[in-house]
Motif scaffolding. Structure first.
Motif, PDB file in Angstrom:
ATOM      1  N   ASN A 381       0.855  -1.197   0.000  1.00 47.20           N
ATOM      2  CA  ASN A 381       0.000   0.000   0.000  1.00 47.20           C
ATOM      3  C   ASN A 381       0.886   1.241   0.000  1.00 47.20           C
ATOM      4  N   HIS A 382       0.539   2.205  -0.864  1.00 50.05           N
ATOM      5  CA  HIS A 382       1.322   3.439  -0.929  1.00 50.05           C
ATOM      6  C   HIS A 382       0.452   4.557  -1.496  1.00 50.05           C
ATOM      7  N   ASN A 383       0.383   5.694  -0.754  1.00 54.55           N
ATOM      8  CA  ASN A 383      -0.370   6.875  -1.210  1.00 54.55           C
ATOM      9  C   ASN A 383      -1.817   6.529  -1.582  1.00 54.55           C
ATOM     10  N   ALA A 384      -2.506   5.849  -0.670  1.00 50.97           N
ATOM     11  CA  ALA A 384      -3.933   5.505  -0.829  1.00 50.97           C
ATOM     12  C   ALA A 384      -4.180   4.565  -2.007  1.00 50.97           C
ATOM     13  N   MET A 385      -3.139   3.911  -2.509  1.00 45.85           N
ATOM     14  CA  MET A 385      -3.294   2.943  -3.597  1.00 45.85           C
ATOM     15  C   MET A 385      -2.620   1.639  -3.192  1.00 45.85           C
ATOM     16  N   CYS A 386      -3.165   0.561  -3.699  1.00 47.70           N
ATOM     17  CA  CYS A 386      -2.554  -0.763  -3.501  1.00 47.70           C
ATOM     18  C   CYS A 386      -1.952  -1.215  -4.838  1.00 47.70           C
ATOM     19  N   GLU A 387      -0.665  -1.479  -4.839  1.00 46.59           N
ATOM     20  CA  GLU A 387       0.017  -1.934  -6.051  1.00 46.59           C
ATOM     21  C   GLU A 387       0.283  -3.432  -5.944  1.00 46.59           C
ATOM     22  N   ILE A 388      -0.251  -4.173  -6.892  1.00 45.42           N
ATOM     23  CA  ILE A 388      -0.100  -5.632  -6.917  1.00 45.42           C
ATOM     24  C   ILE A 388       0.702  -6.007  -8.164  1.00 45.42           C
ATOM     25  N   LEU A 423      -8.266 -11.255 -19.795  1.00 46.14           N
ATOM     26  CA  LEU A 423      -7.459 -10.056 -19.547  1.00 46.14           C
ATOM     27  C   LEU A 423      -8.251  -8.792 -19.858  1.00 46.14           C
ATOM     28  N   SER A 424      -9.040  -8.822 -20.917  1.00 46.16           N
ATOM     29  CA  SER A 424      -9.865  -7.672 -21.270  1.00 46.16           C
ATOM     30  C   SER A 424     -10.909  -7.407 -20.178  1.00 46.16           C
ATOM     31  N   VAL A 425     -11.522  -8.467 -19.669  1.00 44.06           N
ATOM     32  CA  VAL A 425     -12.516  -8.322 -18.598  1.00 44.06           C
ATOM     33  C   VAL A 425     -11.864  -7.718 -17.349  1.00 44.06           C
ATOM     34  N   ALA A 426     -10.677  -8.214 -16.992  1.00 42.29           N
ATOM     35  CA  ALA A 426      -9.968  -7.675 -15.829  1.00 42.29           C
ATOM     36  C   ALA A 426      -9.672  -6.191 -16.005  1.00 42.29           C
ATOM     37  N   HIS A 427      -9.242  -5.820 -17.222  1.00 43.58           N
ATOM     38  CA  HIS A 427      -8.938  -4.425 -17.493  1.00 43.58           C
ATOM     39  C   HIS A 427     -10.188  -3.552 -17.374  1.00 43.58           C
ATOM     40  N   TYR A 433     -12.880   1.147 -11.136  1.00 37.54           N
ATOM     41  CA  TYR A 433     -12.398   1.634  -9.839  1.00 37.54           C
ATOM     42  C   TYR A 433     -11.330   2.718  -9.980  1.00 37.54           C
ATOM     43  N   GLN A 434     -11.257   3.317 -11.157  1.00 38.26           N
ATOM     44  CA  GLN A 434     -10.238   4.319 -11.438  1.00 38.26           C
ATOM     45  C   GLN A 434      -8.837   3.789 -11.127  1.00 38.26           C
ATOM     46  N   GLY A 435      -8.671   2.484 -11.402  1.00 31.49           N
ATOM     47  CA  GLY A 435      -7.369   1.860 -11.179  1.00 31.49           C
ATOM     48  C   GLY A 435      -6.555   1.804 -12.463  1.00 31.49           C
ATOM     49  N   SER A 436      -5.510   0.998 -12.448  1.00 37.10           N
ATOM     50  CA  SER A 436      -4.627   0.903 -13.619  1.00 37.10           C
ATOM     51  C   SER A 436      -4.127  -0.533 -13.762  1.00 37.10           C
ATOM     52  N   LEU A 437      -3.846  -0.892 -14.996  1.00 38.00           N
ATOM     53  CA  LEU A 437      -3.272  -2.206 -15.296  1.00 38.00           C
ATOM     54  C   LEU A 437      -2.203  -2.018 -16.367  1.00 38.00           C
ATOM     55  N   ALA A 438      -1.008  -2.477 -16.083  1.00 38.82           N
ATOM     56  CA  ALA A 438       0.100  -2.357 -17.040  1.00 38.82           C
ATOM     57  C   ALA A 438       0.829  -3.695 -17.129  1.00 38.82           C
ATOM     58  N   ILE A 439       1.457  -3.931 -18.287  1.00 38.42           N
ATOM     59  CA  ILE A 439       2.239  -5.157 -18.500  1.00 38.42           C
ATOM     60  C   ILE A 439       3.682  -4.754 -18.773  1.00 38.42           C
ATOM     61  N   CYS A 449       5.308  -9.170 -16.207  1.00 39.81           N
ATOM     62  CA  CYS A 449       4.931  -8.653 -14.884  1.00 39.81           C
ATOM     63  C   CYS A 449       3.646  -7.821 -15.069  1.00 39.81           C
ATOM     64  N   PHE A 450       2.566  -8.282 -14.505  1.00 40.70           N
ATOM     65  CA  PHE A 450       1.297  -7.549 -14.550  1.00 40.70           C
ATOM     66  C   PHE A 450       1.226  -6.663 -13.302  1.00 40.70           C
ATOM     67  N   VAL A 451       1.143  -5.341 -13.511  1.00 40.25           N
ATOM     68  CA  VAL A 451       1.118  -4.369 -12.409  1.00 40.25           C
ATOM     69  C   VAL A 451      -0.307  -3.814 -12.307  1.00 40.25           C
ATOM     70  N   ILE A 452      -0.945  -4.084 -11.177  1.00 37.51           N
ATOM     71  CA  ILE A 452      -2.340  -3.686 -10.927  1.00 37.51           C
ATOM     72  C   ILE A 452      -2.357  -2.584  -9.883  1.00 37.51           C
ATOM     73  N   GLY A 453      -3.061  -1.499 -10.150  1.00 37.70           N
ATOM     74  CA  GLY A 453      -3.229  -0.417  -9.177  1.00 37.70           C
ATOM     75  C   GLY A 453      -4.710  -0.287  -8.831  1.00 37.70           C
ATOM     76  N   LEU A 454      -5.029  -0.405  -7.533  1.00 41.77           N
ATOM     77  CA  LEU A 454      -6.417  -0.278  -7.064  1.00 41.77           C
ATOM     78  C   LEU A 454      -6.451   0.577  -5.805  1.00 41.77           C
ATOM     79  N   PRO A 455      -7.600   1.232  -5.484  1.00 43.93           N
ATOM     80  CA  PRO A 455      -7.693   2.046  -4.260  1.00 43.93           C
ATOM     81  C   PRO A 455      -7.430   1.197  -3.020  1.00 43.93           C
ATOM     82  N   ALA A 456      -6.697   1.782  -2.069  1.00 47.22           N
ATOM     83  CA  ALA A 456      -6.375   1.066  -0.830  1.00 47.22           C
ATOM     84  C   ALA A 456      -7.243   1.573   0.306  1.00 47.22           C
TER      85      ALA A 456
END
Length: 456
Positions: A381-388, A423-427, A433-439, A449-456
């Motif tokens: 968790n960092h800056n109100a976001m969870c990075e997975i 993958l499209s459904v996940a995106h 949730y105003q999150g992010s998904l990057a590869i 490496c799949f990098v997921i950003g979601l509100p924490a």
């Protein structure tokens, strides 16, 4: 009247106006009563001081003859000598017998100086009031008790009493109350007008919201616009958020239906052609039927997953990941996949649990399918976001292909890539949730490496 009260209570303006109409009179009536009482008390204290000064003037006029006090016919204070002055003086002994009365008091009855005073106290000032009916007089009186010593063996207990007509004081009090009510009434009316003005100004933002809602209903705008006070701004912001969510959901449903219809055209055309030619190829029909089933499932899944939560609870990430890993180990037991987790207990995500399972399940399932047997899961968790971060040791994904895989709104018939439709459904879900998904390329295992950003 009940209908009027019910009508007033049915609106904020009516309630505040009704409260003002009740509180303002109560406040001013109470204030007027307290001010009047304070004025009357001040009047009485001033009257006592004035009467005491008159008693002192009588004491100064008293003369001693042998062992008696003698008062002259005409005392120094001329008010006691004038029958029309409204000021009267008396001298009595301790038995109440009148020893002297002023010239102005000749018409007053003896009982006018009687009052209840249980104990004789020398030097005590006793204020009292009397009414003389036949003369239509309201009198204020003050008695002053003295013990007069002539020598060591002779002394007398005496009481000096002065009376004064209270008509002037009553007229002064009446004038004061009249002016006070005038000022209080004027101030009350002015305050009521100001309160109504403040009320109109304070409720103006709500009136503006009503106008904006009318414009919204007429299709002239897509959200509530304008600046609002800090108390209302969060409501407007959340309303716009709900409105945007509904609009996006409708757009998404329309797009999903359009994609579904468009995607089914080709397989339906093939099957129709087979039927028209009477040359049914079982393999061809089976292939296109399976393709149609896959397309339908994918599009329905995309439409159903578009339920962006407006408020969410924090979900502990570590137990959820352990649950998914345990399930995937059973599904891919033949591949003997090694899972490694680096997630602290405090790491959490603000998201619907079903959505989070869908996101992580799809990406981990892809990592299991296309990796080479090793998966590392990291989260913080960092800056109100969870990075997975989900690492695998597969062949990796080229940057140009990765951007196509994450392209929003892609049709199902364009998702025939190695990563599958999940993958499209996940995106799509992450976007809600105003999150992010990057590869990216994995620095840990060398694959993706799949990098997921979601509100924490």
């Amino acid at each position: 009247m009940p209908k009027l009260l019910k009508s007033l209570a049915g609106s904020l303006k009516g309630r505040l106006t009704l409260a003002s109409l009740l509180l303002i009179p109560f406040f001013f009536i109470t204030s007027t009563s307290l001010l009047t009482q304070a004025f009357e008390k001040s009047q009485q204290e001033a009257e006592v001081e004035r009467l005491r000064a008159m008693i002192y003037s009588l004491l100064g006029s008293a003369e001693i003859e042998d062992t008696a006090i003698v008062m002259p016919n005409a005392v120094a204070d001329p008010r006691f000598n004038d029958p029309l002055s409204g000021h009267f003086g008396f001298l009595t002994n301790d038995n109440g017998r009148i020893l002297w009365r002023s010239s102005s008091a000749q018409l007053l009855p003896p009982g006018v100086i009687e009052f209840e005073h249980a104990q004789w106290t020398a030097g005590d000032n006793i204020f009292f009031q009397k009414r003389v009916e036949h003369l239509d007089l309201n009198l204020n009186g003050l008695a002053f008790d003295v013990t007069w010593s002539f020598d060591e063996q002779h002394s007398s207990k005496l009481r000096f009493i002065v009376l004064a007509d209270s008509a002037a004081l009553q007229a002064e009090r009446s004038t004061y109350q009249h002016l006070l009510w005038q000022w209080i009434g004027g101030l009350g009316a002015l305050l009521l007008v100001l309160l109504l003005g403040i009320l109109y100004w304070g409720l103006l933002p709500l009136k503006n919201i009503a106008k904006q809602l009318d414009r919204l209903q007429e299709g002239e705008t897509k959200e509530l616009e304008g600046r609002y006070p800090s108390e209302i701004a969060p409501v407007v912001k959340n309303f716009n958020r709900v409105l945007s969510h509904q609009q996006q959901q409708q757009t998404r449903f329309r797009n999903s239906l359009a994609d579904l219809a468009h995607s089914l055209k080709t397989p339906l055309a093939v099957i129709t052609s087979q039927l028209q030619q009477n040359s049914l190829d079982q393999d061809t029909i089976a292939t296109h039927t399976q393709r149609m089933q896959t397309i339908i499932e994918h599009q329905l899944k995309r439409a159903a997953s578009y339920q962006a939560a407006l408020t969410y609870q924090s979900i502990a990430l570590q137990p959820l990941v352990k649950q998914l890993v345990h399930t995937l180990e059973k599904v891919y037991f033949e591949k003997h996949i090694e899972f490694a987790e680096n997630i602290e207990d405090a790491v959490s995500v603000k998201c619907e649990q079903a959505d989070l399972l869908e996101i992580l399940g799809n990406i981990l399932d892809n990592a299991c399918k296309y990796g080479a047997g090793k998966i590392v899961i990291e989260a913080n968790n960092h800056n109100a976001m969870c990075e997975i971060k989900i690492h695998d040791n597969g062949r990796g994904i080229a940057p140009n292909i990765a951007s196509e895989l994450l392209q929003r709104g892609a049709r199902a018939d364009t998702q025939e890539s190695g990563q599958g439709i999940g993958l499209s459904v996940a995106h799509e879900i992450i976007g809600r949730y105003q999150g992010s998904l990057a590869i990216d390329a994995s620095e840990v295992l060398g694959g993706s490496c799949f990098v997921i950003g979601l509100p924490a």
